[in-house]
Design an enzyme around this catalytic site. Sequence first.
Site, PDB file in Angstrom:
ATOM      1  N   LYS A  39       1.330  -6.850   3.578  1.00 31.68           N
ATOM      2  CA  LYS A  39       2.950  -7.252   2.941  1.00 31.68           C
ATOM      3  C   LYS A  39       3.945  -7.631   3.440  1.00 31.68           C
ATOM      4  O   LYS A  39       4.589  -6.291   4.143  1.00 31.68           O
ATOM      5  CB  LYS A  39       3.027  -5.919   1.566  1.00 31.68           C
ATOM      6  CG  LYS A  39       4.283  -6.905   0.808  1.00 31.68           C
ATOM      7  CD  LYS A  39       4.198  -5.032   0.086  1.00 31.68           C
ATOM      8  CE  LYS A  39       5.318  -4.363   0.955  1.00 31.68           C
ATOM      9  NZ  LYS A  39       6.272  -3.849  -0.070  1.00 31.68           N
ATOM     10  N   ASP A  66       6.902  -9.598   0.012  1.00 31.21           N
ATOM     11  CA  ASP A  66       7.857  -9.116  -1.293  1.00 31.21           C
ATOM     12  C   ASP A  66       9.102  -8.986  -1.632  1.00 31.21           C
ATOM     13  O   ASP A  66       9.426  -8.429  -1.169  1.00 31.21           O
ATOM     14  CB  ASP A  66       6.767  -8.242  -1.028  1.00 31.21           C
ATOM     15  CG  ASP A  66       7.278  -7.020  -2.402  1.00 31.21           C
ATOM     16  OD1 ASP A  66       7.725  -7.714  -3.862  1.00 31.21           O
ATOM     17  OD2 ASP A  66       7.065  -5.950  -2.722  1.00 31.21           O
ATOM     18  N   LYS A  68      10.574 -10.075  -4.593  1.00 30.10           N
ATOM     19  CA  LYS A  68      10.821 -10.650  -5.621  1.00 30.10           C
ATOM     20  C   LYS A  68      12.734 -10.781  -6.042  1.00 30.10           C
ATOM     21  O   LYS A  68      12.671 -10.698  -6.382  1.00 30.10           O
ATOM     22  CB  LYS A  68      11.263  -8.301  -5.591  1.00 30.10           C
ATOM     23  CG  LYS A  68      10.739  -7.677  -5.337  1.00 30.10           C
ATOM     24  CD  LYS A  68      11.064  -6.300  -5.655  1.00 30.10           C
ATOM     25  CE  LYS A  68       9.529  -5.041  -5.808  1.00 30.10           C
ATOM     26  NZ  LYS A  68       8.889  -5.369  -4.797  1.00 30.10           N
ATOM     27  N   ASP A  71      17.976 -14.365  -9.644  1.00 26.11           N
ATOM     28  CA  ASP A  71      18.780 -14.926  -9.348  1.00 26.11           C
ATOM     29  C   ASP A  71      18.910 -16.277 -10.618  1.00 26.11           C
ATOM     30  O   ASP A  71      17.676 -16.436 -11.129  1.00 26.11           O
ATOM     31  CB  ASP A  71      18.799 -16.041  -8.337  1.00 26.11           C
ATOM     32  CG  ASP A  71      20.875 -15.563  -7.521  1.00 26.11           C
ATOM     33  OD1 ASP A  71      21.673 -16.543  -8.752  1.00 26.11           O
ATOM     34  OD2 ASP A  71      21.120 -15.097  -6.359  1.00 26.11           O
ATOM     35  N   THR A 127       6.512   0.190 -10.271  1.00 26.60           N
ATOM     36  CA  THR A 127       5.742   1.287 -10.604  1.00 26.60           C
ATOM     37  C   THR A 127       6.637   2.443 -10.352  1.00 26.60           C
ATOM     38  O   THR A 127       6.229   3.468  -9.880  1.00 26.60           O
ATOM     39  CB  THR A 127       4.693   1.534  -9.368  1.00 26.60           C
ATOM     40  OG1 THR A 127       5.419   1.133  -8.266  1.00 26.60           O
ATOM     41  CG2 THR A 127       3.926   0.025  -9.730  1.00 26.60           C
ATOM     42  N   GLY A 217       0.779   1.129   1.018  1.00 28.36           N
ATOM     43  CA  GLY A 217       2.212   1.258   2.407  1.00 28.36           C
ATOM     44  C   GLY A 217       1.596   2.576   3.325  1.00 28.36           C
ATOM     45  O   GLY A 217       0.346   2.730   3.533  1.00 28.36           O
ATOM     46  N   ARG A 218       2.462   3.838   2.547  1.00 26.18           N
ATOM     47  CA  ARG A 218       2.532   4.897   3.139  1.00 26.18           C
ATOM     48  C   ARG A 218       1.038   5.712   3.374  1.00 26.18           C
ATOM     49  O   ARG A 218       0.890   6.093   4.439  1.00 26.18           O
ATOM     50  CB  ARG A 218       3.489   5.570   2.663  1.00 26.18           C
ATOM     51  CG  ARG A 218       4.830   5.589   2.975  1.00 26.18           C
ATOM     52  CD  ARG A 218       6.252   5.944   2.188  1.00 26.18           C
ATOM     53  NE  ARG A 218       5.880   5.356   0.577  1.00 26.18           N
ATOM     54  CZ  ARG A 218       6.779   5.140  -0.715  1.00 26.18           C
ATOM     55  NH1 ARG A 218       7.847   6.409  -0.020  1.00 26.18           N
ATOM     56  NH2 ARG A 218       6.198   4.648  -2.026  1.00 26.18           N
TER      57      ARG A 218
END
Length: 241
Positions: A39, A66, A68, A71, A127, A217-218
């Site tokens: 990602k 990603d 997001k 607009d 989240t 991720g982390r």
Amino acid sequence: MLEDRRAEAADRVIVALDCDRTEAVALAHKLAGKARWVKVGMTLFYAEGPSIVDYFRSQGFKVFLDLKLFDIPHQVRGAAASAVATGADILSIHGLGGADMVQAARAGADSCDRDVEPRVIAITVLTSMSQGTLETIGVGEPLTDEVKRLATLACTNGADGVVCSPNEAAMLRELLGPDALIVTPGVRPTGAALGDQSRVATPAGAIKAGASHLVVGRPITAADDPVATFDAIVDEVAEAL
């Protein structure tokens, strides 16, 4: 049969490289031949631009871009076209942009001449947000109702699926059917720190609930041994399939 399940499991795990280029490239090299997806979020993309997507594609990874997008429809159509032209396989937008914006994102993504059709997925409720957080921004309805409303709006206006927490995955799988992408951040192996996530589940829990892809991720990128951690998550997902 086990190897087939592990291959499928590896294709379900998206490694979030929310870091600088040096760290991201080093992690990708460690995970090469194991991870299928990475990602690229705003931290990395804003620093490096479209070339970072091209780089990971050249290394054999599929890319979830990603960004997001959120607009007016005209801007989102152009942004989606530009984002997909980088080589991204999945692009995120915000469902809160409304029906016209989702349709514009779909049109922009489809305007690119690509061998593989890009997928557009809509953020429902981040989240990191809780019921209390929604109330502070004026959303008074229950969080799960907001997630369902935005998921329905997005997928009836051209989105291929949604981003939601693992807590809503089962509900949305039933609502959206078997073919929708349901991408779940907020995945934490047992014992992992929650960080800034508030609605989480284990990898096995998210898969059993109906998630098509997990964003991790982390727990991987900050691990002492990212490869071993990735392998353990894949094993857990394979058992859940």
